[in-house]
Design an enzyme around this catalytic site. Sequence first.
Site, PDB file in Angstrom:
ATOM      1  N   TYR A   1       0.838  -1.193  -0.029  1.00  0.00           N
ATOM      2  CA  TYR A   1       0.004   0.088  -0.004  1.00  0.00           C
ATOM      3  C   TYR A   1       0.828   1.093  -0.142  1.00  0.00           C
ATOM      4  O   TYR A   1       1.730   1.357   0.686  1.00  0.00           O
ATOM      5  CB  TYR A   1      -0.883   0.071   1.140  1.00  0.00           C
ATOM      6  CG  TYR A   1      -1.744   1.140   1.363  1.00  0.00           C
ATOM      7  CD1 TYR A   1      -2.237   1.958   0.308  1.00  0.00           C
ATOM      8  CD2 TYR A   1      -2.494   1.303   2.559  1.00  0.00           C
ATOM      9  CE1 TYR A   1      -3.145   2.930   0.557  1.00  0.00           C
ATOM     10  CE2 TYR A   1      -3.419   2.272   2.798  1.00  0.00           C
ATOM     11  CZ  TYR A   1      -3.885   3.156   1.903  1.00  0.00           C
ATOM     12  OH  TYR A   1      -4.660   4.123   1.954  1.00  0.00           O
ATOM     13  N   CYS A   2       0.730   2.033  -1.005  1.00  0.00           N
ATOM     14  CA  CYS A   2       1.250   3.456  -1.088  1.00  0.00           C
ATOM     15  C   CYS A   2       2.912   3.232  -0.999  1.00  0.00           C
ATOM     16  O   CYS A   2       3.111   2.282  -1.936  1.00  0.00           O
ATOM     17  CB  CYS A   2       1.170   4.279   0.241  1.00  0.00           C
ATOM     18  SG  CYS A   2       1.632   5.941   0.200  1.00  0.00           S
ATOM     19  N   LEU A   3       3.587   3.744  -0.028  1.00  0.00           N
ATOM     20  CA  LEU A   3       4.952   3.657  -0.289  1.00  0.00           C
ATOM     21  C   LEU A   3       5.419   2.179  -0.058  1.00  0.00           C
ATOM     22  O   LEU A   3       6.502   1.564  -0.520  1.00  0.00           O
ATOM     23  CB  LEU A   3       5.849   4.388   0.831  1.00  0.00           C
ATOM     24  CG  LEU A   3       7.361   4.435   1.063  1.00  0.00           C
ATOM     25  CD1 LEU A   3       7.813   4.614  -0.322  1.00  0.00           C
ATOM     26  CD2 LEU A   3       7.678   5.316   1.955  1.00  0.00           C
TER      27      LEU A   3
ATOM     28  N   PHE B   1      -1.652  -1.278  -4.076  1.00  0.00           N
ATOM     29  CA  PHE B   1      -2.812  -0.316  -3.607  1.00  0.00           C
ATOM     30  C   PHE B   1      -2.422   0.986  -3.669  1.00  0.00           C
ATOM     31  O   PHE B   1      -1.326   1.431  -2.751  1.00  0.00           O
ATOM     32  CB  PHE B   1      -3.363  -0.625  -1.916  1.00  0.00           C
ATOM     33  CG  PHE B   1      -3.967  -2.073  -1.708  1.00  0.00           C
ATOM     34  CD1 PHE B   1      -4.531  -2.653  -2.948  1.00  0.00           C
ATOM     35  CD2 PHE B   1      -3.748  -2.652  -0.726  1.00  0.00           C
ATOM     36  CE1 PHE B   1      -5.120  -3.993  -2.605  1.00  0.00           C
ATOM     37  CE2 PHE B   1      -4.222  -3.593  -0.403  1.00  0.00           C
ATOM     38  CZ  PHE B   1      -4.771  -4.365  -1.339  1.00  0.00           C
TER      39      PHE B   1
END
Length: 581
Positions: free
Chosen positions: A313-315, A341
């Site tokens: 997710y993200c980073l 994500f």
Amino acid sequence: MLESTHPLADESASRHLDTLARATLARFTGTLSPAALLLAWQDWQLHLAASPGKQIELLQLAVAQAQALGRFQAQRLAAGPQRTEVPTPVQDRRFAAPGWREWPFSLWHQAFLLTEQWWDAATHGVAGVSPHHEKLVAFWARQWLDMGSPGNQLATNPVALAHTRDEHGLNLLRGAQRWLQDLQRLASHSPPAGTEAYRPGHEVAATPGRVVLRNRVMELIQYAPATATVHAEPVLLVPAWIMKYYILDLSAHHSLVRHLVDQGHTVFCLSWKNPGEAERDLGMDDYLQHGFFEALDAVNRIVPRTQVHAAGYCLGGTLLAIAAAAMARDGDDRLATTTFFAAQTDFSEPGELGLFIDDSQVSLLEAQMAETGYLDSRQMAGAFQMLRSYDLLWSRLVNSYLLGEPESMNDLMAWNADATRMPARMHAQYLRRLFLDDDLSEGRYPVDGRPVSLGSLQRPTFMVGTETDHVAPWRSVHKLHFLSPAEITFVLTSGGHNAGIVNPPAAGSHRHYRLLTRPAGGTYLAPDEWQAAAALHEGSWWPAWQQWLAAHSGPRRKPPRLGLPGTTDLGPAPGHYVMER
């Protein structure tokens, strides 16, 4: 000739002095670079001064707007006491309340909106201005205008005035009390009121499980099974370390972890340590090796001879892409699939967050982090507030201080207030290698001394972008289609960077998503072409992802035991690191 003994003759001393000067400047400017803003304004002003055609266009626009405002005012006065509805020249959700249609509030808010329109036209389309400077000037012009919005002032806000009249000023008294309370919380670094109702391990982050691994970087949580049999391949969740992991395990009805466990998946999740000064030298390699790879090794020991579904997710998704590319390069086939994500792998178009990332801005951040050893969570929160200033700042201030209304709190808002820090070394590497230099998408990012290529990603991939993401715009997330030949199932869902991912199946949720699978080696579709071709579905994308995982899994089997064989018990979920402030 005698060598100079002056301390500034030493290059390291000179650079240290420069760092101290930049750190001092950062404290006075909130780590916003005056040089970056000044250069942007000069770029815009000089090119506008050399563009007489653009100046004529802006003059014509101002005249047309003045005429439109004059006609609206005349029609409004002609309507008289009958209050006949008069169409406004500009519509905006900020001024949707009926009171804004009354005189003189209708005149004030229309004048404000037309001024916004003019400045938007003035700051865009000036030939010769660099794209980054154009975005920067437009952004700050909008921020300064927002400060003077009639909706943000008591004397020019009809809704606030009506509340004050009806409540005989008690709303302002409540607002003043809340303002004092907020000042006290700000001074003591206390979380917002209401967050105490969402405690990790109780109301949130409460899915049963055990901590099975702990190191300097993270804790690994293994969740207890909820079904008699489970899908063969476990799921390893890799959240970003700019946030607490439990955005994926909020209240029971909002928990993606619980949803997966209830559907028969064996789930592991990393809980990153909240770093302080002692972790200042942790870098991207540490998060890769001691974060992802040590977690993957532990999962392999608990569920041996089985591939793993990895989701970032993200980073955390960016880190997963780096790890997966390194594994593909080295012939490591332990991943069954990858899921991303709201995660960027190409940073050439990072969206509005890129407004705060250029060489001048990063140099100030590096100087400040050199003193503290980390990036304070309040700085990240401030940047996100400015990106969505009406929703995250002005509307809350008006509702709380002018209307005196209590601010509602939910699990996602409480999680958002439970922010984390970032180590100095890692954050500098992240900003320079990924944001500024875009090393990953261009094949320059090194792992173990050798570059990795996203073109080597071959595993089936599931991706989620969100329609209103200010952190990882979905068109930027979509770029992996161009970089990797893998089979990619891409979902574009309603919502933003957080609310779009926290998207549980629920009746009446008014959510929707688009989904389209590109086969391995298939034809590339640009984002707008993809959006036109993708089928629209109502509801949550969670079931679609779970079904995709099941389709890429082997036969069900008995659940694995909790914990690493031969190790001591490290305690129940959610562990220790998530509690760190």
